[in-house]
Design a protein around this motif. Sequence first.
Motif, PDB file in Angstrom:
ATOM      1  N   VAL A  17       0.840  -1.187   0.000  1.00  0.00           N
ATOM      2  CA  VAL A  17       0.000   0.000   0.000  1.00  0.00           C
ATOM      3  C   VAL A  17       0.879   1.241   0.000  1.00  0.00           C
ATOM      4  O   VAL A  17       1.766   1.388   0.842  1.00  0.00           O
ATOM      5  CB  VAL A  17      -0.929   0.012   1.229  1.00  0.00           C
ATOM      6  N   THR A  18       0.623   2.156  -0.942  1.00  0.00           N
ATOM      7  CA  THR A  18       1.478   3.331  -1.074  1.00  0.00           C
ATOM      8  C   THR A  18       0.763   4.460  -1.801  1.00  0.00           C
ATOM      9  O   THR A  18      -0.206   4.233  -2.534  1.00  0.00           O
ATOM     10  CB  THR A  18       2.773   2.966  -1.834  1.00  0.00           C
ATOM     11  N   SER A  19       1.248   5.664  -1.593  1.00  0.00           N
ATOM     12  CA  SER A  19       0.794   6.817  -2.371  1.00  0.00           C
ATOM     13  C   SER A  19       1.924   7.327  -3.265  1.00  0.00           C
ATOM     14  O   SER A  19       1.790   8.369  -3.904  1.00  0.00           O
ATOM     15  CB  SER A  19       0.323   7.939  -1.433  1.00  0.00           C
ATOM     16  N   TRP A  20       3.031   6.586  -3.320  1.00  0.00           N
ATOM     17  CA  TRP A  20       4.232   7.001  -4.040  1.00  0.00           C
ATOM     18  C   TRP A  20       3.960   7.280  -5.513  1.00  0.00           C
ATOM     19  O   TRP A  20       4.521   8.221  -6.095  1.00  0.00           O
ATOM     20  CB  TRP A  20       5.306   5.924  -3.893  1.00  0.00           C
ATOM     21  N   MET A  21       3.078   6.504  -6.128  1.00  0.00           N
ATOM     22  CA  MET A  21       2.822   6.676  -7.566  1.00  0.00           C
ATOM     23  C   MET A  21       2.145   7.999  -7.891  1.00  0.00           C
ATOM     24  O   MET A  21       2.292   8.539  -8.989  1.00  0.00           O
ATOM     25  CB  MET A  21       1.979   5.511  -8.116  1.00  0.00           C
ATOM     26  N   TYR A  22       1.415   8.571  -6.929  1.00  0.00           N
ATOM     27  CA  TYR A  22       0.661   9.788  -7.207  1.00  0.00           C
ATOM     28  C   TYR A  22       1.538  11.026  -7.367  1.00  0.00           C
ATOM     29  O   TYR A  22       1.070  12.060  -7.853  1.00  0.00           O
ATOM     30  CB  TYR A  22      -0.345  10.051  -6.089  1.00  0.00           C
ATOM     31  N   TYR A  23       2.778  10.922  -6.962  1.00  0.00           N
ATOM     32  CA  TYR A  23       3.672  12.076  -7.017  1.00  0.00           C
ATOM     33  C   TYR A  23       4.763  11.894  -8.078  1.00  0.00           C
ATOM     34  O   TYR A  23       5.865  12.417  -7.969  1.00  0.00           O
ATOM     35  CB  TYR A  23       4.254  12.338  -5.621  1.00  0.00           C
ATOM     36  N   ALA A  24       4.394  11.161  -9.117  1.00  0.00           N
ATOM     37  CA  ALA A  24       5.300  10.941 -10.242  1.00  0.00           C
ATOM     38  C   ALA A  24       5.487  12.222 -11.040  1.00  0.00           C
ATOM     39  O   ALA A  24       4.603  13.077 -11.097  1.00  0.00           O
ATOM     40  CB  ALA A  24       4.740   9.847 -11.152  1.00  0.00           C
ATOM     41  N   GLN A  25       6.640  12.329 -11.675  1.00  0.00           N
ATOM     42  CA  GLN A  25       6.841  13.430 -12.619  1.00  0.00           C
ATOM     43  C   GLN A  25       5.901  13.231 -13.800  1.00  0.00           C
ATOM     44  O   GLN A  25       5.795  12.124 -14.332  1.00  0.00           O
ATOM     45  CB  GLN A  25       8.286  13.446 -13.106  1.00  0.00           C
ATOM     46  N   PRO A  26       5.183  14.258 -14.215  1.00  0.00           N
ATOM     47  CA  PRO A  26       4.283  14.096 -15.358  1.00  0.00           C
ATOM     48  C   PRO A  26       5.028  13.658 -16.615  1.00  0.00           C
ATOM     49  O   PRO A  26       6.210  13.960 -16.782  1.00  0.00           O
ATOM     50  CB  PRO A  26       3.690  15.506 -15.534  1.00  0.00           C
ATOM     51  N   ALA A  27       4.330  12.920 -17.456  1.00  0.00           N
ATOM     52  CA  ALA A  27       4.896  12.583 -18.759  1.00  0.00           C
ATOM     53  C   ALA A  27       5.085  13.872 -19.559  1.00  0.00           C
ATOM     54  O   ALA A  27       4.458  14.899 -19.271  1.00  0.00           O
ATOM     55  CB  ALA A  27       3.967  11.630 -19.500  1.00  0.00           C
ATOM     56  N   ASP A  28       5.951  13.803 -20.564  1.00  0.00           N
ATOM     57  CA  ASP A  28       6.252  14.989 -21.377  1.00  0.00           C
ATOM     58  C   ASP A  28       5.688  14.774 -22.772  1.00  0.00           C
ATOM     59  O   ASP A  28       6.092  13.838 -23.473  1.00  0.00           O
ATOM     60  CB  ASP A  28       7.762  15.199 -21.431  1.00  0.00           C
ATOM     61  N   ILE A  29       4.739  15.613 -23.159  1.00  0.00           N
ATOM     62  CA  ILE A  29       4.160  15.491 -24.495  1.00  0.00           C
ATOM     63  C   ILE A  29       4.327  16.799 -25.252  1.00  0.00           C
ATOM     64  O   ILE A  29       4.428  17.872 -24.677  1.00  0.00           O
ATOM     65  CB  ILE A  29       2.671  15.085 -24.456  1.00  0.00           C
ATOM     66  N   LYS A  30       4.356  16.672 -26.567  1.00  0.00           N
ATOM     67  CA  LYS A  30       4.494  17.826 -27.453  1.00  0.00           C
ATOM     68  C   LYS A  30       3.164  18.093 -28.144  1.00  0.00           C
ATOM     69  O   LYS A  30       2.525  17.167 -28.648  1.00  0.00           O
ATOM     70  CB  LYS A  30       5.575  17.551 -28.501  1.00  0.00           C
TER      71      LYS A  30
END
Length: 284
Positions: free
Chosen positions: A262-275
Amino acid sequence: MIYFTESDIDRLIEDDVPAGDMTTILLGLSGKKGSITLTARNEMIACCTEEAERLYKKVGLDVRYVVPSGTSLQPGDTLIEAIGDASAIHLIWRTGGAMIEFASGIAGRTRELVRSVQAENPSASVAGTRKHPPFVKKMALKALLVGGGVPHRTGLSDTILIFREHLLFTGGYAELPGVVKSVRQKQKERKIVVEAHSIEEALVVVNSGADAIQLDKIPLDRFSEYAGQCRAINPNICVIAAGSVNGTNAGAYAKAGADVLVTSWMYYAQPADIKAEIVPITDS
């Protein structure tokens, strides 16, 4: 999958355009035609493309191409293409792109976590807490599912999870067996999970008749011992690791005997970069 209502989609647009797009109005872009294409700048797991498509269509754009959530993309791969009025393109440009970037970042980090956990214990699962940033529950939950995780609890209404803080008002861990019995009589079809912070509390939880024990912030070098002692009493107890679980240690906790991470670690990921590429279309 997580359902976004029409009002959810409307609110996303209204939040960015509460009283019209001043710039496009002054430039007179309404009536001019253009296209918008979103492409990946880095490796990513696409997420919330369906909601972006709905945003585009909501303002009258014609969506010509869109990849489904869960698609693995390489740099240069297209996520979505649409054509239509230039003012509509500019109205939705940032909102649609930001949503995809945010959700795809979470999806990618969740998949990373799931792979590290299942490499050590294929039957273990990764569960996202309800400690996501405020007001983004649906996007966070969709991204969690797209990445291969599951919700730990979507809110207070869907699970029975007894914390030490609850027990302060019911007599503490000493009275836990009676509490578990009372809860089970009232709600027979739901599993009862109780949190523990020490081996003493853990043994009380297992002997109380609870279905699952959530071991909170137990150091990795002791987790296997705690899990083993719990299963010696009840081989069917579900052992959950919670507190400080992240990408550096999730696999080790799974190897040490956790059934659920159980974690909340994934919610604070760096956003993906799109063009985003916007191009005028001139009628020939």
